[in-house]
Design a protein around this motif. Structure first.
Motif, PDB file in Angstrom:
ATOM      1  N   SER A 144       0.488  -1.268   0.082  1.00  0.00           N
ATOM      2  CA  SER A 144       0.290  -0.219  -0.488  1.00  0.00           C
ATOM      3  C   SER A 144       1.024   1.383  -0.050  1.00  0.00           C
ATOM      4  N   TYR A 177       0.295   3.653   2.119  1.00  0.00           N
ATOM      5  CA  TYR A 177       0.655   3.886   3.392  1.00  0.00           C
ATOM      6  C   TYR A 177       1.867   3.121   3.655  1.00  0.00           C
ATOM      7  N   ASN A 204      -4.906   6.226  -8.934  1.00  0.00           N
ATOM      8  CA  ASN A 204      -5.324   5.810  -7.718  1.00  0.00           C
ATOM      9  C   ASN A 204      -6.782   7.217  -7.711  1.00  0.00           C
ATOM     10  N   THR A 214     -12.780   9.670   0.585  1.00  0.00           N
ATOM     11  CA  THR A 214     -12.465   8.613   1.577  1.00  0.00           C
ATOM     12  C   THR A 214     -12.275   7.869   0.315  1.00  0.00           C
ATOM     13  N   GLY A 215     -12.583   7.606  -0.898  1.00  0.00           N
ATOM     14  CA  GLY A 215     -12.164   6.909  -1.518  1.00  0.00           C
ATOM     15  C   GLY A 215     -10.302   7.300  -2.260  1.00  0.00           C
ATOM     16  N   ALA A 258      -8.496   7.704   0.335  1.00  0.00           N
ATOM     17  CA  ALA A 258      -7.754   7.236   1.211  1.00  0.00           C
ATOM     18  C   ALA A 258      -7.734   5.543   1.578  1.00  0.00           C
ATOM     19  N   GLN A 259      -8.875   5.093   0.618  1.00  0.00           N
ATOM     20  CA  GLN A 259      -8.984   4.002   0.126  1.00  0.00           C
ATOM     21  C   GLN A 259      -8.098   3.159  -0.674  1.00  0.00           C
ATOM     22  N   SER A 260      -7.118   3.905  -1.468  1.00  0.00           N
ATOM     23  CA  SER A 260      -7.196   3.635  -2.695  1.00  0.00           C
ATOM     24  C   SER A 260      -5.516   3.567  -2.493  1.00  0.00           C
ATOM     25  N   ALA A 282      -4.990   2.522   0.480  1.00  0.00           N
ATOM     26  CA  ALA A 282      -4.532   1.446   0.794  1.00  0.00           C
ATOM     27  C   ALA A 282      -4.096   0.258  -0.414  1.00  0.00           C
ATOM     28  N   GLN A 283      -4.203   0.339  -1.964  1.00  0.00           N
ATOM     29  CA  GLN A 283      -3.626  -0.101  -2.778  1.00  0.00           C
ATOM     30  C   GLN A 283      -1.926   0.139  -2.833  1.00  0.00           C
TER      31      GLN A 283
END
Lengths: 290, 328
Positions: free
Chosen positions: A138, A140, A225, A231-232, A234-236, A238-239
């Protein structure tokens, strides 16, 4: 020691001087060679598509590395967001609150050592800490490993810059009855602001060119991304997240000429970005000191 | 240090106007003290965490293979053979080549910058060499693979072989990529680092020492060899340690040019692998638990070596600084 004639001593001196002149020129020549190669091979591929399009499969015309540019910026920014404040506060401890204590000495020592830990080891550490438990690579994780690399640099620069502030400033503030934290943050920080900023810029420049710690953390990705919402995004993040340096690594190691061409252009971009940051911060430091 | 803190204590107790606010203010100070100490502690904890995590990750391979992991050189993930020796050998060889070249070159460049060049030229040349340190290591890899390795294969290696014949150290086909090229690229990468420190320690030497040498009729080289270098030798050794730490862990540039072959060859022209290059190439692909653990084990070996080098370097530099303070 046997005496030598003046002549042979002179010749030896001239020879050594010539050698060191040649060595110095050689160093400059290497810098010139590398920069020339980057421009010669990379400049041709720097076009609009390069900055705006996604990478294409080998053989397909007109791809770019837009996602990797954005990814590198995002990963570096996120790393700075974590590493810089923590590092600055840590530096305040070393320069102010913990000054002269054993604990501060131990922390200073370990900061120096952490700076020398190879960046690929940091990558493995973050892989074991974050990627393995989460089950996926990810952005992150990439940011975290860059933040770990930045942290000791920012700690030590902040400490050094705070230590350069004249002690009379502190004593004057203390004499007015200001509490210690106010002296540290209100007065010391303001006095050392330019120096600390320079140090942060140098730290950012250093990590933004890093490849090894991203190989097994953020990995790479041929896609965008998402940015449609917070939120989108933030979620992507994490990929697996695209970034310039790992893209360069993958494309350069590939046998496809058009990918290699793209790797050169990306190398040109990242090198001149890092060099520009470095030169600007050096210049700031010199102007402040001079 | 002691004196300043007593001054501060006095300032706090003397000022009468503030006594009322003292408890609240003190507690705020304590809160902030703990917060900043916590941030600083992260640095200390990170080192332990990295070490523990690598020990944990590599326990499987040490459990299964024991010391064979360190003593054997076969590395074959398919058959489950994992010997760290070939990577360790590559790391050692490339580092030795790099330092053997970078130490004399950096001394020569420092001599040029301090003794020979006029200040303006010294600033420009010194700045250019420092910029070499800012170039990302993957760029050295790209340049090394596409330009420097072919140059080695076409020009330098045939030339060396013409002079040395079939001397084992320089035998084998001149492919360009291999130990020697990796060592040379590493040398170029640690050179700016080493030069900057050497130049600074040369500059810090009291001028009267050099000047008295010149007054006795010594040449520049004699002054450097008999006065400057002996006087600054501690700093040069410190710089060497720091450069050693850098060279050991350098990853991307080496990965591009070392050839990535797990073997121990006598020839410097042969391809090889270093610990860092093995990790960079194979870590993302390792799916088997034992394979992953073996790579973690390689990482642990590299970490322990660099930690030792860094600890020695820091202790040495600390000792040097105290020594200088005592002398002055």
């Amino acid at each position: 020691m046997k005496p030598r004639s003046m002549n042979s001593r002179r010749w030896l001196d001239v020879a050594i001087k010539t050698l060191s002149g040649v060595a110095a020129l050689g160093g400059c020549f290497m810098l010139g060679w590398i920069l020339f190669v980057l421009v010669a091979r990379g400049a041709g591929a720097l076009n609009w598509d390069f900055f705006t399009k996604l990478p294409t499969p080998p053989g397909v015309e007109g791809g770019g590395v837009a996602n990797a540019i954005v990814g590198t910026l995002a990963i570096t920014a996120m790393a700075a967001l974590v590493g810089v404040p923590l590092g600055m506060l840590g530096g305040v401890y070393l320069a102010e609150f913990g000054r002269g204590t054993r604990l501060a000495a131990a922390i200073r020592f370990s900061a120096n050592i952490l700076m020398g830990v190879p960046s690929i080891i940091i990558g493995i550490f973050v892989y074991a800490m974050l990627v393995q438990p989460m089950g996926r690579f990810s952005g992150y994780a990439g940011s975290l490993s860059l933040a770990i690399i930045m942290l000791p640099i920012v700690v030590r620069t902040t400490e050094d810059m705070l230590a350069m502030v004249p002690g009379s400033l502190r004593e004057a503030a203390m004499a007015l009855g200001a509490p210690r934290w106010k002296v540290s943050f209100g007065i010391y920080f303001r006095a050392a602001k330019a120096g600390i900023l320079t140090g942060i810029l140098l730290a950012v420049a250093r990590v933004s060119g890093e490849t090894a710690p991203l190989l097994f953390t953020s990995l790479n990705s041929p896609y965008w991304n998402r940015f449609d919402s917070v939120t989108g995004a933030a979620q992507s993040f994490a990929q697996p997240t695209a970034n310039l340096t790992v893209t360069i690594f993958n494309q350069a190691m590939s046998p496809y000429p058009d990918w290699q061409q793209s790797a050169w252009a990306a190398s040109l971009l990242i090198t001149f970005g890092v060099l520009a940051l470095t030169i600007v911060s050096r210049f700031m430091l010199q102007r402040r000191n001079g | 240090m002691e004196k300043q803190s007593t001054n501060m204590d006095q300032a706090e107790t003397i000022n009468p106007e503030l006594t009322g606010a003292q408890p609240r203010r003190l507690s705020m100070d304590i809160v902030i003290h703990i917060a900043v100490a916590g941030c600083a502690l992260i640095v200390l904890l990170l080192i332990f965490a990295i070490f523990i995590e690598l020990v944990r990750g590599s326990s499987l391979v040490f459990h299964r293979l024991g010391l064979d992991f360190l003593a054997k050189s076969q590395w074959n993930p398919v058959t489950g053979e994992f010997g760290a020796l070939s990577s360790l050998f590559g790391t050692a060889m490339t580092t030795v080549i790099a330092l053997a070249l970078a130490i004399p070159l950096s001394l020569a460049i420092a001599l040029f910058l301090v003794e020979m060049a006029p200040p303006k030229i010294a600033t420009i040349v010194g700045g250019a060499i420092e910029l070499l340190a800012a170039i990302p290591s993957i760029i050295y890899g790209m340049w090394g693979l596409f330009f420097f390795a072919p140059f080695m294969a076409d020009r330098v290696q045939p030339l060396i072989q013409r002079f040395t014949g079939q001397f084992p150290l320089f035998s084998g086909p001149p492919m360009g990529i291999g130990m020697l090229t990796a060592g040379l690229v590493l040398a170029l990468m640690v050179l700016p680092f080493m030069t900057a420190i050497t130049r600074d320690v040369f500059r810090m030497m009291p001028p009267v020492l050099r000047e008295s040498g010149f007054a006795l009729g010594a040449t520049t080289f004699e002054v450097t060899r008999k006065i400057t270098i002996p006087h600054t030798i501690r700093g040069i050794i410190g710089a060497t340690f720091l450069s050693l730490g850098r060279a050991l862990g350098e990853t991307m540039a080496v990965t591009f040019v070392i050839g990535n072959d797990h073997g121990i060859a006598a020839s410097l022209f042969a391809p090889g692998s270093s610990i860092a290059s093995t990790l960079a190439n194979e870590f993302a692909e390792a799916s088997e638990p034992l394979y992953l653990s073996a790579l973690m084990g390689l990482g642990l070996v590299l970490l322990v070596i660099t930690l030792l080098v860094q600890v020695v370097a820091q202790l040495w530099l600390g000792w040097m600084r105290r020594g200088r303070g005592g002398n002055a």
